[in-house]
Design a protein around this motif. Sequence first.
Motif, PDB file in Angstrom:
ATOM      1  N   UNK A 292       0.817  -1.203   0.000  1.00  0.00           N
ATOM      2  CA  UNK A 292       0.000   0.000   0.000  1.00  0.00           C
ATOM      3  C   UNK A 292       0.856   1.261   0.000  1.00  0.00           C
ATOM      4  N   UNK A 293       0.485   2.206  -0.844  1.00  0.00           N
ATOM      5  CA  UNK A 293       1.076   3.544  -0.805  1.00  0.00           C
ATOM      6  C   UNK A 293      -0.021   4.438  -0.235  1.00  0.00           C
ATOM      7  N   UNK A 294       0.287   5.137   0.883  1.00  0.00           N
ATOM      8  CA  UNK A 294      -0.781   5.948   1.484  1.00  0.00           C
ATOM      9  C   UNK A 294      -0.866   7.315   0.813  1.00  0.00           C
ATOM     10  N   UNK A 295      -1.994   7.966   1.034  1.00  0.00           N
ATOM     11  CA  UNK A 295      -2.193   9.289   0.435  1.00  0.00           C
ATOM     12  C   UNK A 295      -1.216  10.283   1.052  1.00  0.00           C
ATOM     13  N   UNK A 296      -0.850  11.273   0.310  1.00  0.00           N
ATOM     14  CA  UNK A 296       0.085  12.294   0.790  1.00  0.00           C
ATOM     15  C   UNK A 296      -0.463  12.929   2.067  1.00  0.00           C
ATOM     16  N   UNK A 297       0.369  13.028   3.097  1.00  0.00           N
ATOM     17  CA  UNK A 297      -0.058  13.668   4.342  1.00  0.00           C
ATOM     18  C   UNK A 297      -0.765  12.717   5.296  1.00  0.00           C
ATOM     19  N   UNK A 298      -0.993  11.486   4.846  1.00  0.00           N
ATOM     20  CA  UNK A 298      -1.694  10.506   5.694  1.00  0.00           C
ATOM     21  C   UNK A 298      -0.715   9.978   6.740  1.00  0.00           C
TER      22      UNK A 298
ATOM     23  N   UNK B 277      -1.586   7.755   9.429  1.00  0.00           N
ATOM     24  CA  UNK B 277      -2.147   6.671  10.241  1.00  0.00           C
ATOM     25  C   UNK B 277      -1.043   5.653  10.560  1.00  0.00           C
ATOM     26  N   UNK B 278      -1.031   5.165  11.817  1.00  0.00           N
ATOM     27  CA  UNK B 278      -0.032   4.166  12.208  1.00  0.00           C
ATOM     28  C   UNK B 278      -0.185   2.918  11.331  1.00  0.00           C
TER      29      UNK B 278
ATOM     30  N   UNK C  59      -3.192  -1.490   8.838  1.00  0.00           N
ATOM     31  CA  UNK C  59      -3.219  -2.927   8.524  1.00  0.00           C
ATOM     32  C   UNK C  59      -4.497  -3.555   9.071  1.00  0.00           C
ATOM     33  N   UNK C  60      -4.810  -3.236  10.319  1.00  0.00           N
ATOM     34  CA  UNK C  60      -5.998  -3.797  10.956  1.00  0.00           C
ATOM     35  C   UNK C  60      -7.259  -3.431  10.147  1.00  0.00           C
TER      36      UNK C  60
END
Length: 631
Positions: A541-547, A549-550, A555-556
């Motif tokens: 997964x590549x997260x959104x810019x500025x995201x 979240x741990x 994952x959960x």
Amino acid sequence: MNYQEFYNQSIENPEKFWAEQANEIDWFAKPEQILSNDETGYPLWYKDGILNTCYLALDKHIQDGYGEKTAIIYDSPVTQTVKKYTFNEVKSEVARLAGGLTSLGLKKGHTAVIYMPMIPQAAFAMLACARIGVTHSVVFGGFAPHELAIRIDDCKPRVIITASSGIEIDRLIAYKPLVDEAIELAEHKPKKVVVLNRKLGARIPFKKYDVDYDALVYGSEEVPCVPVEATHPLYVLYTSGTTGKPKGIVRDTAGYAVALKFSMQKIYGVKPDDVFWAASDVGWVVGHSFIVYGPLINRNTTIIFEGKPIKTPDSSTFWRVVAEHKVSAMFTAPTAIRAIKKEDPNGEFIKQYDISSLRTQFLAGERCDVATLEWYQKHIPIPAIDHWWQTESGWPMIANMMGIEYLPIKPGSSGKAVSGYNIQILGENGQELGANEEGYVVIKLPLPPGTLLNIWNDNERFQAGYLAKFPGYYFSGDGGFKDDEGYIFITGRVDDVINVAGHRLSTAEMEEIVASHQAVAECAVIGINDELKGQIPLALVVTKFGENMEHFQLQYEIVQLVREKIGAVASLRDVVLVQRLPKTRSGKILRKLLRSIADGENFQIPSTIDDEAIIEEVRDEFIKAKIGSFK
Ligand code: COA
Ligand code: AMP
């Protein structure tokens, strides 16, 4: 006749070969046209024949004087129940259930969805539909409401038949709330939901569309079998493809009945009255062909087993069932043997049971690794036969035809082509490859009887997915090679389908779900090797810019999302965060490369890659997360 002669006859003169095999079943009107084509040119078998599958599975045996023989043994370690049903008893319940369904307005040409655990009533429901010409679509009980809703919308059932609950190793699963949720999600609304109350304590929320299974059966009269045309769809069974939408594989009536009778005798080598056990689920094609229809058509006793190879209560369960019911031939997935091997490495449990009735062990659903085969043969020295087939084929395409000639086993190979299947290995440009050269596994048309007729309501997808890639051939979606003696080795899927503990799943579908998470900018889901389940999915997964979240939280949430949408059976546990995904310069994600990195295989860096540095980045993340070969 030896295997080769028998096989050659089927390929050289298929019409004559399958005309002879058609004599093995009973018809209301025998077909004159053995092989013809539909309007698209796709082969059809026995077009003008008239028959009924439920008649072949039940009524015929009763008429022949075998009504008091055992048809079904229900063995459920999870409820500590063993119950036997004679052909008379099964027919009586099926014919009354069919009467009940008729009273609900169901008739030939309608569809019904069956969402049931591994209980005899699942088979009764299938047979009752077949009896009145209703096309059934069984949905695996492990699928979540969202998956059930997709199938409801596609095949538009008038009725859903379900049970109050299924049982997993450690929990009761209430089915009725899942069915209600699926109906809410679906656009198509079935008229009635027939619910079998198993009285195990599951919550059964009442809805106006509910009908009690027992009341329906006991309040109805038996109805006779409705004669149907050869190409009448007996069932639609959904399977994963390369998109988010599953494909409804359509099965005909006549070709399938002939092919199943043929399989029981010539491939599985069992005789009427033998006890045959396929330890699978009615939700999969194995369940349709070799728990319900095949054994019953061949007048075998079939076992409906509600349990797992381990933990129900332990890894001796399979051997207890074999010993107790004197099973002659058994079928399971290699993953089940791996699970048993892990719990009972020295085969101590095997020694505690008299399993001398067992003549042959059949294995399929995924590649059978050599270590598993060797372990099996060391502890149970009977033929352990790997064989290859698909939901689409409905019956084995590569095997060791035990009813014809037992050929020497080559570990790693699923055997030789079964009669009727002209299997070839082709290269990218459609050229036939030589011995030991790996390519696409294809089958020259016509496919034999009993294989897929179409995709439900989507002939375009049928043509595009199976017939267009190599004109004149059926494309299986698997890769493999043939050695110089004709043994075929399947090396795995060449598309985005993965095989998790014998369950066929689509990574494309999982990708759509992962991508729907609000923090995800981009993702890839791939299947990586797993010691127990053969393959398991892994999400990158590549997260959104500025995201921010741990990782553990993300994952959960993603794992929960996939469980909620597809079901726990998807077995997604690992989500790896990466900065970027490796892509070609045209933007295509290099999934095969990702798989090779995770599995620790050698690979060539594709010349089309847009930035080689990503490979090291991904590898570092896999090492950190202890993924695949980096455990
Ligand atoms: N209804 C509801 N949930 C189901 C289900 C069903 N019918 N079948 C499986 N699940 C759930 C399981 O409870 C499990 O949930 P969890 O993640 O909360 O524990 C999850 O789906 C994965 O199930 P499964 O793949 O069965 O894994 P497992 O760890 O419980 O058991 C094996 C591992 C190897 C014992 C088991 O996969 C097995 O018996 N495989 C043989 C498969 C087979 O016969 N396939 C048919 C093709 S021939
Ligand atoms: P399904 O349609 O669920 O039966 O899955 C079919 C797919 O499982 C095939 O296309 C193969 O990829 C895989 N498969 C089934 N049996 C075998 C086998 N004996 N060896 C290798 N792969 C298999």
